[in-house]
Design a protein around this motif. Structure first.
Motif, short mmCIF file in Angstrom:
data_model
loop_
_atom_site.label_atom_id
_atom_site.label_comp_id
_atom_site.label_asym_id
_atom_site.label_seq_id
_atom_site.Cartn_x
_atom_site.Cartn_y
_atom_site.Cartn_z
N LEU A 8 52.33 14.24 39.00
CA LEU A 8 51.70 13.89 37.73
C LEU A 8 51.12 12.47 37.74
O LEU A 8 50.52 12.05 36.75
N VAL A 9 51.31 11.75 38.85
CA VAL A 9 50.83 10.39 38.96
C VAL A 9 49.50 10.38 39.69
O VAL A 9 49.30 11.11 40.66
N GLY A 10 48.57 9.55 39.25
CA GLY A 10 47.23 9.50 39.84
C GLY A 10 47.18 8.80 41.18
O GLY A 10 48.19 8.31 41.72
N ALA A 11 45.95 8.68 41.71
CA ALA A 11 45.72 8.11 43.04
C ALA A 11 46.14 6.65 43.13
O ALA A 11 46.38 6.14 44.24
N SER A 12 46.27 5.97 42.01
CA SER A 12 46.65 4.56 42.05
C SER A 12 48.06 4.36 42.59
O SER A 12 48.45 3.23 42.91
N ALA A 13 48.84 5.44 42.70
CA ALA A 13 50.20 5.33 43.23
C ALA A 13 50.24 5.39 44.75
O ALA A 13 51.32 5.26 45.34
N GLU A 14 49.08 5.57 45.40
CA GLU A 14 49.06 5.77 46.85
C GLU A 14 49.80 4.68 47.63
O GLU A 14 50.53 5.00 48.58
N PRO A 15 49.64 3.38 47.32
CA PRO A 15 50.37 2.36 48.09
C PRO A 15 51.87 2.60 48.14
O PRO A 15 52.51 2.35 49.17
N ALA A 16 52.45 3.07 47.05
CA ALA A 16 53.90 3.31 47.03
C ALA A 16 54.29 4.41 48.01
O ALA A 16 55.34 4.32 48.68
N LEU A 17 53.46 5.43 48.15
CA LEU A 17 53.76 6.52 49.07
C LEU A 17 53.61 6.07 50.51
O LEU A 17 54.39 6.46 51.40
N ARG A 18 52.61 5.25 50.77
CA ARG A 18 52.42 4.76 52.14
C ARG A 18 53.57 3.84 52.57
O ARG A 18 53.92 3.78 53.75
N GLU A 19 54.15 3.16 51.62
CA GLU A 19 55.24 2.25 51.94
C GLU A 19 56.48 2.96 52.48
O GLU A 19 57.31 2.34 53.15
N VAL A 20 56.61 4.27 52.21
CA VAL A 20 57.82 4.99 52.63
C VAL A 20 57.53 6.01 53.73
O VAL A 20 58.38 6.88 54.01
N LEU A 21 56.38 5.93 54.38
CA LEU A 21 56.05 6.90 55.41
C LEU A 21 57.06 6.91 56.55
O LEU A 21 57.31 7.96 57.17
N ASP A 22 57.66 5.77 56.85
CA ASP A 22 58.64 5.69 57.94
C ASP A 22 60.08 5.90 57.46
O ASP A 22 61.01 5.82 58.27
N ASP A 23 60.25 6.14 56.16
CA ASP A 23 61.59 6.36 55.62
C ASP A 23 62.07 7.76 56.01
O ASP A 23 61.38 8.75 55.75
N PRO A 24 63.24 7.91 56.63
CA PRO A 24 63.69 9.24 57.08
C PRO A 24 63.92 10.23 55.94
O PRO A 24 63.83 11.44 56.15
N GLU A 25 64.21 9.74 54.73
CA GLU A 25 64.45 10.64 53.60
C GLU A 25 63.20 10.89 52.76
O GLU A 25 63.10 11.95 52.12
N LEU A 26 62.27 9.96 52.76
CA LEU A 26 61.11 10.05 51.86
C LEU A 26 59.79 10.26 52.60
O LEU A 26 58.78 10.58 51.97
#
Length: 476
Positions: free
Chosen positions: A354-372
């Motif tokens: 439900l969150v727009g494209a402006s949240a993309e940086p937050a998702l990129r920050e956890v790409l290496d997280d084993p759970e996220l």
């Protein structure tokens, strides 16, 4: 229904809208009109009821005519007194004055108005638990002139009758909050009556139980007719021809359950019953309760919500926050190795949709997280992001186990989960040879569930063997 259980959340209308609904209900609006009509010449009896001589004038004020006009006016007056719209000033003289609650209807908040309506509702609910007046007169006669009510002759247990109605309304509340959307579907009266009469472990009701259900339906028909004018329910009564045991005038569809009565809570009724449940000590949440709480409370709280309620709660929570910060909070709350963590991550993924494209940086920050990292890649792919590193095989298998664990927690052994299990085993040759090695707390439980759900005996056996290996690996 245990008072220690947490009920699904109610999706309530705004209080201003509900207050307008309350003021427009026939019972409450009549009570308000009589409270404003009353003056220095108004007189009441020892019980606070209007004296008989003034009932015609009260009925005329309300525009009531016919045989029931005086009785309806008397009921409206009693509601006005019980709700605090009118107060008795001098019991000996029988004089009255405007009650403190009357001013709240114009000078108070919507919640104040609803508080007065709730008092009126209690009066009507009390009346609905009382037998018809004809029965009361007969019971008084059985008292051999003593003037005392012979409850044995009436075969009426006030506490049992109140508990019966409370049980029915409790089940109607559960059906409403457990459904999809704000307005519940109409519920057939036979099913509602059976829900409080037929024992849960009875596979086939006996003739005696069916007769009790039929009697309960007739009681509920009378009660819902009384509760509709106060705004608690929308009611479609039992077909009069059925109660009179008459032959229908034309062709009748035997499958038409609406002939036996249909009922649902109004939005105002949902508010009223939730207020009563809270007063009785139940934990009865409402959508919006979590908007001021952290992301951890949102994900844990909505884990047990029906889908529509979870969606509505999440939307309200997101509306209060800036998208990028909200995404970071959700992702942080989704971490964990406890039993509830997979379902939190599923709810996090649903919230992030439900969150727009402006949240993309937050998702990129956890790409290496084993759970996220897995759910982050799913979100980025769905939003057309580029330069997203492909997941490792280990991450794919970990995400698969996490997803199935979340579905198990959310839905149990559902058909959707069965289809997911069959698809996984079909698409990934040698799935179980690798899956048992996945370092996830739920690996063994997931593999056991796959063995239980898969229809192919050979594949189910492979899943159970893999579950055994997983438990042995982790020493449990």
């Amino acid at each position: 229904m245990s008072d220690s259980s947490i009920l699904p959340p109610a999706q309530l209308r705004p209080e201003a809208e509900l207050a307008r609904d309350a003021l427009s209900t026939p019972v409450f609006s009549r009570a308000v009109r009589l409270a404003r009509w009353a003056g220095p010449e108004t007189r009441v009896d020892a019980g606070g009821g209007l004296v008989d001589e003034q009932l015609p004038a009260a009925a005329a004020e309300l525009g009531l005519t016919g045989e029931a006009a005086a009785a309806d006016a008397s009921e409206a007056w009693r509601v006005a007194v019980d709700a605090g719209l009118v107060e008795v000033v001098d019991e000996e003289e029988g004089t009255v004055a405007a009650g403190a609650e009357l001013a709240l209807l114009t000078g108070g908040s919507p919640r104040d108005v609803l508080g007065v309506w709730l008092a009126a509702l209690e009066t009507v609910l009390g009346d609905a638990s009382v037998p018809d007046l004809g029965g009361l007169v007969d019971a008084l006669a059985e008292g051999e002139g003593s003037g005392e009510l012979d409850l044995d002759a009436l075969d009426w247990d006030p506490e049992a009758e109140a508990e019966f109605l409370d049980g029915v309304l409790g089940n109607l509340y559960l059906l409403t909050v457990g459904g999809e959307g704000v307005d519940g579907a109409m519920v057939p009266l036979p099913g509602l009556a059976a829900s409080v009469i037929v024992p849960g472990d009875m596979a086939e009701p006996t003739n005696d139980v069916l007769e009790q259900v039929s009697d309960a339906m007739m009681r509920l028909d009378d009660q819902f007719r009384m509760l509709e004018p106060v705004g608690l329910v929308e009611y479609r009564p039992v077909d009069e021809a059925l109660m009179a045991d008459e032959e229908p005038a034309g062709p009748v569809d035997d499958t038409d359950v609406s002939r036996y009565g249909m009922v649902r809570l109004t939005p105002l009724g949902l508010y009223g019953l939730r207020a009563r449940l809270l007063e009785a000590g139940f934990e009865a949440p409402a959508v919006g309760d979590l908007v001021d709480k952290g992301a951890d409370a949102l994900l844990d709280g909505t884990a047990v919500f029906p889908p529509a309620a979870a969606h509505a709660e999440t939307e309200q929570w997101l509306d209060r926050r800036e998208p990028l910060q909200a995404a970071r909070e959700l992702l942080a709350a989704a971490r964990g190795a406890d039993r509830g963590a997979p379902l939190r991550r599923l709810r996090c993924q649903q919230a992030l949709s439900l969150v727009g494209a402006s949240a993309e940086p937050a998702l990129r920050e956890v790409l290496d997280d084993p759970e996220l990292g897995g759910l982050a890649r799913v979100w980025l792919a769905e939003h057309g992001a580029t330069d997203v590193p492909p997941p490792s095989e280990a991450l794919i298998f970990w995400l698969t186990i996490d997803t199935v664990a979340a579905q198990l927690a959310a839905e149990g052994n559902s058909e959707e989960l069965r289809s997911l299990v069959e698809g996984l085993a079909r698409q990934h040759g040698g799935f179980f040879d690798t899956a048992w090695r996945v370092e996830h707390p739920a690996t063994a439980d997931v593999l056991e569930a796959m063995g239980r759900l898969h229809p192919d005996k050979r594949i189910a056996k492979e899943a159970r063997k893999a579950a055994f290996k997983a438990r042995s690996q982790h020493g449990n």
